[in-house]
Design an enzyme around this catalytic site. Structure first.
Site, PDB file in Angstrom:
ATOM      1  N   ASN A   9      -7.458   6.774  -5.006  1.00 14.13           N
ATOM      2  CA  ASN A   9      -7.703   5.341  -4.866  1.00 14.13           C
ATOM      3  C   ASN A   9      -8.079   5.095  -3.409  1.00 14.13           C
ATOM      4  O   ASN A   9      -7.214   5.118  -2.528  1.00 14.13           O
ATOM      5  CB  ASN A   9      -6.425   4.585  -5.258  1.00 14.13           C
ATOM      6  CG  ASN A   9      -6.547   3.091  -5.032  1.00 14.13           C
ATOM      7  OD1 ASN A   9      -7.632   2.589  -4.688  1.00 14.13           O
ATOM      8  ND2 ASN A   9      -5.455   2.372  -5.232  1.00 14.13           N
ATOM      9  N   TRP A  10      -9.364   4.865  -3.174  1.00 15.41           N
ATOM     10  CA  TRP A  10      -9.840   4.713  -1.796  1.00 15.41           C
ATOM     11  C   TRP A  10      -9.511   3.336  -1.222  1.00 15.41           C
ATOM     12  O   TRP A  10      -9.762   3.086  -0.040  1.00 15.41           O
ATOM     13  CB  TRP A  10     -11.350   4.978  -1.734  1.00 15.41           C
ATOM     14  CG  TRP A  10     -11.746   6.389  -2.034  1.00 15.41           C
ATOM     15  CD1 TRP A  10     -10.920   7.411  -2.452  1.00 15.41           C
ATOM     16  CD2 TRP A  10     -13.059   6.957  -1.947  1.00 15.41           C
ATOM     17  NE1 TRP A  10     -11.650   8.559  -2.625  1.00 15.41           N
ATOM     18  CE2 TRP A  10     -12.971   8.312  -2.322  1.00 15.41           C
ATOM     19  CE3 TRP A  10     -14.322   6.445  -1.587  1.00 15.41           C
ATOM     20  CZ2 TRP A  10     -14.070   9.160  -2.348  1.00 15.41           C
ATOM     21  CZ3 TRP A  10     -15.420   7.293  -1.623  1.00 15.41           C
ATOM     22  CH2 TRP A  10     -15.297   8.635  -1.992  1.00 15.41           C
ATOM     23  N   LYS A  11      -9.020   2.441  -2.064  1.00 14.11           N
ATOM     24  CA  LYS A  11      -8.647   1.079  -1.625  1.00 14.11           C
ATOM     25  C   LYS A  11      -9.794   0.460  -0.828  1.00 14.11           C
ATOM     26  O   LYS A  11     -10.960   0.729  -1.122  1.00 14.11           O
ATOM     27  CB  LYS A  11      -7.320   1.126  -0.847  1.00 14.11           C
ATOM     28  CG  LYS A  11      -6.214   1.817  -1.663  1.00 14.11           C
ATOM     29  CD  LYS A  11      -4.829   1.623  -1.111  1.00 14.11           C
ATOM     30  CE  LYS A  11      -3.815   2.334  -2.000  1.00 14.11           C
ATOM     31  NZ  LYS A  11      -2.438   2.138  -1.588  1.00 14.11           N
ATOM     32  N   HIS A  95      -2.718  -2.630 -10.062  1.00 16.84           N
ATOM     33  CA  HIS A  95      -2.132  -2.003  -8.867  1.00 16.84           C
ATOM     34  C   HIS A  95      -1.183  -2.993  -8.187  1.00 16.84           C
ATOM     35  O   HIS A  95      -1.449  -4.200  -8.170  1.00 16.84           O
ATOM     36  CB  HIS A  95      -3.234  -1.565  -7.903  1.00 16.84           C
ATOM     37  CG  HIS A  95      -2.724  -0.664  -6.827  1.00 16.84           C
ATOM     38  ND1 HIS A  95      -2.060  -1.155  -5.715  1.00 16.84           N
ATOM     39  CD2 HIS A  95      -2.731   0.684  -6.693  1.00 16.84           C
ATOM     40  CE1 HIS A  95      -1.698  -0.127  -4.962  1.00 16.84           C
ATOM     41  NE2 HIS A  95      -2.095   0.993  -5.524  1.00 16.84           N
ATOM     42  N   GLU A  97      -0.771  -3.718  -5.217  1.00 17.54           N
ATOM     43  CA  GLU A  97      -1.416  -4.542  -4.178  1.00 17.54           C
ATOM     44  C   GLU A  97      -2.144  -5.724  -4.816  1.00 17.54           C
ATOM     45  O   GLU A  97      -2.212  -6.808  -4.235  1.00 17.54           O
ATOM     46  CB  GLU A  97      -2.364  -3.660  -3.347  1.00 17.54           C
ATOM     47  CG  GLU A  97      -1.566  -2.742  -2.419  1.00 17.54           C
ATOM     48  CD  GLU A  97      -2.231  -1.418  -2.096  1.00 17.54           C
ATOM     49  OE1 GLU A  97      -3.438  -1.256  -2.339  1.00 17.54           O
ATOM     50  OE2 GLU A  97      -1.519  -0.522  -1.596  1.00 17.54           O
ATOM     51  N   GLU A 167       3.969   3.860  -9.807  1.00 18.78           N
ATOM     52  CA  GLU A 167       3.894   3.790  -8.348  1.00 18.78           C
ATOM     53  C   GLU A 167       5.004   2.873  -7.839  1.00 18.78           C
ATOM     54  O   GLU A 167       4.851   1.644  -7.841  1.00 18.78           O
ATOM     55  CB  GLU A 167       2.538   3.216  -7.918  1.00 18.78           C
ATOM     56  CG  GLU A 167       1.349   4.036  -8.355  1.00 18.78           C
ATOM     57  CD  GLU A 167       0.148   3.818  -7.436  1.00 18.78           C
ATOM     58  OE1 GLU A 167      -0.373   4.809  -6.919  1.00 18.78           O
ATOM     59  OE2 GLU A 167      -0.254   2.666  -7.214  1.00 18.78           O
ATOM     60  N   GLY A 173       2.155   3.976   0.718  1.00 15.81           N
ATOM     61  CA  GLY A 173       1.713   3.875   2.110  1.00 15.81           C
ATOM     62  C   GLY A 173       2.846   3.867   3.124  1.00 15.81           C
ATOM     63  O   GLY A 173       2.646   3.542   4.284  1.00 15.81           O
ATOM     64  N   SER A 213       2.706   7.919  -1.581  1.00 19.04           N
ATOM     65  CA  SER A 213       2.872   8.916  -0.516  1.00 19.04           C
ATOM     66  C   SER A 213       2.832  10.354  -1.036  1.00 19.04           C
ATOM     67  O   SER A 213       3.588  11.204  -0.558  1.00 19.04           O
ATOM     68  CB  SER A 213       4.147   8.647   0.294  1.00 19.04           C
ATOM     69  OG  SER A 213       4.063   7.377   0.926  1.00 19.04           O
ATOM     70  N   GLY A 234      -3.403   7.603  -2.604  1.00 17.99           N
ATOM     71  CA  GLY A 234      -4.021   6.644  -1.689  1.00 17.99           C
ATOM     72  C   GLY A 234      -4.473   7.342  -0.429  1.00 17.99           C
ATOM     73  O   GLY A 234      -5.515   8.005  -0.387  1.00 17.99           O
ATOM     74  N   GLY A 235      -3.678   7.229   0.634  1.00 17.36           N
ATOM     75  CA  GLY A 235      -4.055   7.738   1.956  1.00 17.36           C
ATOM     76  C   GLY A 235      -4.611   9.158   1.956  1.00 17.36           C
ATOM     77  O   GLY A 235      -5.664   9.427   2.553  1.00 17.36           O
TER      78      GLY A 235
HETATM   79  P1  13P Z   1      -0.435   6.173  -0.792  1.00 18.08           P
HETATM   80  O1  13P Z   1      -0.739   7.532  -1.374  1.00 18.08           O
HETATM   81  O2  13P Z   1      -1.222   5.870   0.434  1.00 18.08           O
HETATM   82  O3  13P Z   1       1.022   5.943  -0.650  1.00 18.08           O
HETATM   83  O4  13P Z   1      -0.954   5.098  -1.883  1.00 18.08           O
HETATM   84  C1  13P Z   1      -0.585   5.230  -3.201  1.00 18.08           C
HETATM   85  C2  13P Z   1      -1.367   4.260  -4.016  1.00 18.08           C
HETATM   86  O5  13P Z   1      -1.187   3.065  -3.896  1.00 18.08           O
HETATM   87  C3  13P Z   1      -2.394   4.785  -4.920  1.00 18.08           C
HETATM   88  O6  13P Z   1      -2.856   3.805  -5.779  1.00 18.08           O
END
Ligand code: 13P
Length: 251
Positions: A9-11, A95, A97, A167, A173, A213, A234-235
């Protein structure tokens, strides 16, 4: 046998040139050795560009959200049909977020899920508890509520093809990861909910990702658990070598 699935997920990262470079980097780092399903989910603005880079590689394209209407006066929104014409096969829905910052609710996640399935997209439905909910012992009921609401009115064959990403909000994050046994316990309870909502076949077929994470250092321990079928990253999905290492941990 469930095929493991790892999605990036590149957000809200990557302008077009950067996205192209990242997609190329991931292809190079994976070096053709893809024996699990791998999906990258860039921002809407770069979907087509990334699609071109992926070409006929086994990597698949996903989006980060959609609106449930086919078209209409919904400024700023994107429909399932639009995503399909950009080459998307998957779409992330609900998600945390989106739920936290953009007012998405269990009800709208359900509307989005049904629209995605109706259009032939494969949904990755996100669920997870906040730290307050975990500390008060509410993890299981919160996740149960989210899963039950998301799948309301979704027929069994469609549900079986979905991916659910657990999640925990407190792990996204933050560098805090659920331990493999904490994550697996929630995954097992999600499978139990799917069994109650549908049947044993659906519960066995649905793929459950862990997200929060995930790094090359912790991926294998998480993915080795019986009810964890891969990850939503994510990251670490923004770094080709790290993402490729996580994919390899799922093989
Ligand atoms: P991180 O891997 O940066 O914690 O993010 C997880 C995430 O929200 C994937 O959708």
């Amino acid at each position: 046998m469930r095929v493991p699935i790892v999605a990036g997920n590149w957000k809200m990262h990557m302008t077009s040139g950067e996205a192209e470079q990242l997609a190329r980097g991931i292809l190079d780092s994976l070096d053709g050795t893809v024996r699990v399903e791998v999906v990258v989910c860039p921002a809407f603005t770069v979907l087509e560009r990334v699609r071109k880079v992926l070409g006929d590689s086994p990597l698949k394209l996903g989006a980060q959200n959609l609106h449930w209407a086919e078209e209409g006066a919904f400024t700023g929104e994107v429909s399932a049909g639009m995503l399909l014409t950009c080459g998307c096969e998957f779409v992330i829905l609900g998600h945390s977020e989106r739920r936290t910052w953009f007012g998405e609710s269990d009800t709208t996640v359900n509307q989005r899920l049904r629209a995605a399935l109706g259009a032939g997209l494969k949904p990755i439905v996100c669920v997870g508890e906040t730290i307050e909910e975990r500390q008060s012992g509410a993890t299981e009921p919160v996740v149960r509520r989210q899963v039950t609401a998301a799948f309301k009115g979704v027929p069994a064959p469609d549900a079986a093809g979905c991916v659910v990403a657990y999640e925990p909000v407190w792990a996204i994050g933050t560098g805090l990861t659920a331990t493999p046994s904490q994550a697996d316990a929630v995954h097992t309870s999600i499978r139990r909910v799917m069994r109650e909502l549908y049947n044993d076949n659906v519960a066995r077929a649905v793929r459950l990702q862990y997200g929060g994470s995930v790094k090359p250092e912790n991926a294998a321990d998480l993915f080795n658990r019986p009810d964890i079928d891969g990850g939503l990253i994510g990251g670490a999905s923004l770094e080709p070598d790290a993402f490729a290492a996580i994919v390899k941990a799922a093989v």
